[in-house]
Motif scaffolding. Structure first.
Motif, mmCIF file in Angstrom:
data_model
loop_
_atom_site.group_PDB
_atom_site.id
_atom_site.type_symbol
_atom_site.label_atom_id
_atom_site.label_comp_id
_atom_site.label_asym_id
_atom_site.label_seq_id
_atom_site.Cartn_x
_atom_site.Cartn_y
_atom_site.Cartn_z
ATOM 1 N N UNK A 1 49.034 35.341 53.297
ATOM 2 C CA UNK A 1 48.318 34.877 52.105
ATOM 3 C C UNK A 1 49.222 35.125 50.907
ATOM 4 N N UNK A 2 49.229 34.186 49.984
ATOM 5 C CA UNK A 2 49.967 34.392 48.739
ATOM 6 C C UNK A 2 49.135 35.274 47.807
ATOM 7 N N UNK A 3 49.694 36.355 47.276
ATOM 8 C CA UNK A 3 48.914 37.227 46.384
ATOM 9 C C UNK A 3 48.537 36.523 45.082
ATOM 10 N N UNK A 4 47.360 36.853 44.567
ATOM 11 C CA UNK A 4 46.943 36.329 43.268
ATOM 12 C C UNK A 4 47.770 36.968 42.164
ATOM 13 N N UNK B 1 30.903 41.203 46.487
ATOM 14 C CA UNK B 1 32.285 41.167 45.999
ATOM 15 C C UNK B 1 32.526 40.035 45.008
ATOM 16 N N UNK B 2 31.590 39.079 44.960
ATOM 17 C CA UNK B 2 31.696 37.978 43.998
ATOM 18 C C UNK B 2 31.218 38.429 42.623
ATOM 19 N N UNK C 1 38.654 31.530 45.377
ATOM 20 C CA UNK C 1 37.676 30.740 44.629
ATOM 21 C C UNK C 1 36.486 30.419 45.538
ATOM 22 N N UNK C 2 35.290 30.677 45.022
ATOM 23 C CA UNK C 2 34.061 30.380 45.758
ATOM 24 C C UNK C 2 33.269 29.397 44.902
ATOM 25 N N UNK D 1 35.862 35.537 44.447
ATOM 26 C CA UNK D 1 35.673 36.673 45.341
ATOM 27 C C UNK D 1 36.938 37.527 45.301
ATOM 28 N N UNK D 2 36.789 38.772 44.866
ATOM 29 C CA UNK D 2 37.930 39.683 44.755
ATOM 30 C C UNK D 2 38.076 40.454 46.068
#
Length: 335
Positions: A69-72, A285-286, A25-26, A32-33
């Protein structure tokens, strides 16, 4: 396929990634992917080289695979088990088996701890060694990475960059892992030291049967160490193939441009390879463009590229590409 052969192949696969995504989240509304639907698999003892421009998601992909990192969304399977479902002892075992060598040997070592304490820290969690056993294990690991046992009593600030990275390798090996993420382990080192560290990694891989994810900008070094190579662009995997296949027969326009930039010192033939210069800027990327993310810099862009995002498809045996043109020339042509 014979069921016995299929079972052997599945048992030989140590890591499998399916549609892995990691979004950040930005601000309040933007996303941002960093990693966007990545698929890959690794067999025991293999090295997968992961290349691409800065900011393409290589490091985030590696860290998400190992649960830093926890994956989305998406799933990671290690030795056939879904990592997201691991708990308790199973999760602790996974963390023991999957280690990382960080990019910066200056920032990744605690300046307040001795080298012996840094290397043995993981042993305190995963093993029940006596102080004597730990000291012997630390001395052995230091020897394995080309340093003498006396370094155990030193601090990180007393060592050079190459020596610090060797400590980082020893720390990763200390808990006897099966899979190591090498996150640009040579980028902060002098050129004269880089080859030494890579050759050390190859030697240790043979000795301990390790599997590597080797993340790097250096395509020449990736070619030297890798069995397979994946190329990422703006969070997505655009090409994945065996080492020799990808370097000798790159299909994606982005991969072709990267490989054309490798310095060529072979002057015997007198021929110079074409240098492909990419025009334009890397999209945000956003807010990536619709369709293919690479189309704004691609000299082969077609109408369909602006409408549909290409999927990673197998265009030749064990050679996967995400490109509409390649799909037309290889997959559709065969049909």
């Amino acid at each position: 396929m014979d069921q016995t052969v299929k079972a052997l192949q599945e048992a030989d696969t140590i890591l499998e990634v399916k549609d892995l995504c990691k979004y950040f989240k930005v601000g309040r509304k933007q996303t941002l992917k960093a990693v966007d639907h990545v698929n890959l698999s690794l067999k025991r003892g293999e090295t997968l080289g992961l290349v691409g421009e800065s900011g393409c998601g290589k490091t985030t992909c590696g860290r998400t695979m190992m649960k830093l990192y926890e994956p989305t969304s998406g799933r990671v399977f290690f030795e056939g088990k879904d990592v997201s479902k691991l708990k308790g002892k199973e999760l602790l075992k996974f963390k023991k088996n999957v280690q990382i060598i960080f990019q910066d040997p200056y920032a990744s070592l605690d300046p307040r701890m001795t080298i012996g304490e840094i290397i043995s820290e993981g042993m305190n969690v995963h093993f029940k060694f006596s102080e004597e056993e730990k000291a012997k294990k630390v001395a052995d690991l230091l020897n394995k990475v080309g340093l003498s046992a006396e370094y155990a009593n030193r601090f990180a600030h007393e060592l050079s960059g190459g020596q610090r990275q060797r400590i980082g390798i020893a720390r990763a090996l200390a808990v006897e892992p099966k899979f190591i993420v090498c996150d640009e382990p040579i980028s902060a080192l002098d050129v004269s030291i880089q080859a030494q560290v890579v050759n050390l990694l190859i030697q240790l891989q043979k000795e301990f049967g390790l599997t590597y994810l080797f993340i790097s900008h250096d395509l020449s070094m990736v070619r030297h160490i890798s069995d397979k190579v994946g190329v990422m662009y703006l969070g997505s995997m655009v090409e994945l193939a065996g080492n020799h296949e990808l370097y000798d027969h790159p299909l994606h326009p982005y991969t072709q441009a990267l490989i054309s930039a490798i310095p060529d010192i072979d002057t015997e033939s007198g021929e110079k390879k074409e240098r492909i210069k990419l025009e334009g800027e890397v999209p945000s990327p956003i807010d990536p463009p619709p369709g293919c993310k690479f189309r704004g810099r691609c000299r082969y862009a077609m109408e369909i590229c602006a409408k549909e995002n290409p999927k990673l498809v197998e265009v030749e045996p064990e050679h996967f590409v995400a490109c509409h043109l390649c799909e037309q020339n290889y997959v559709n042509k065969e049909k």
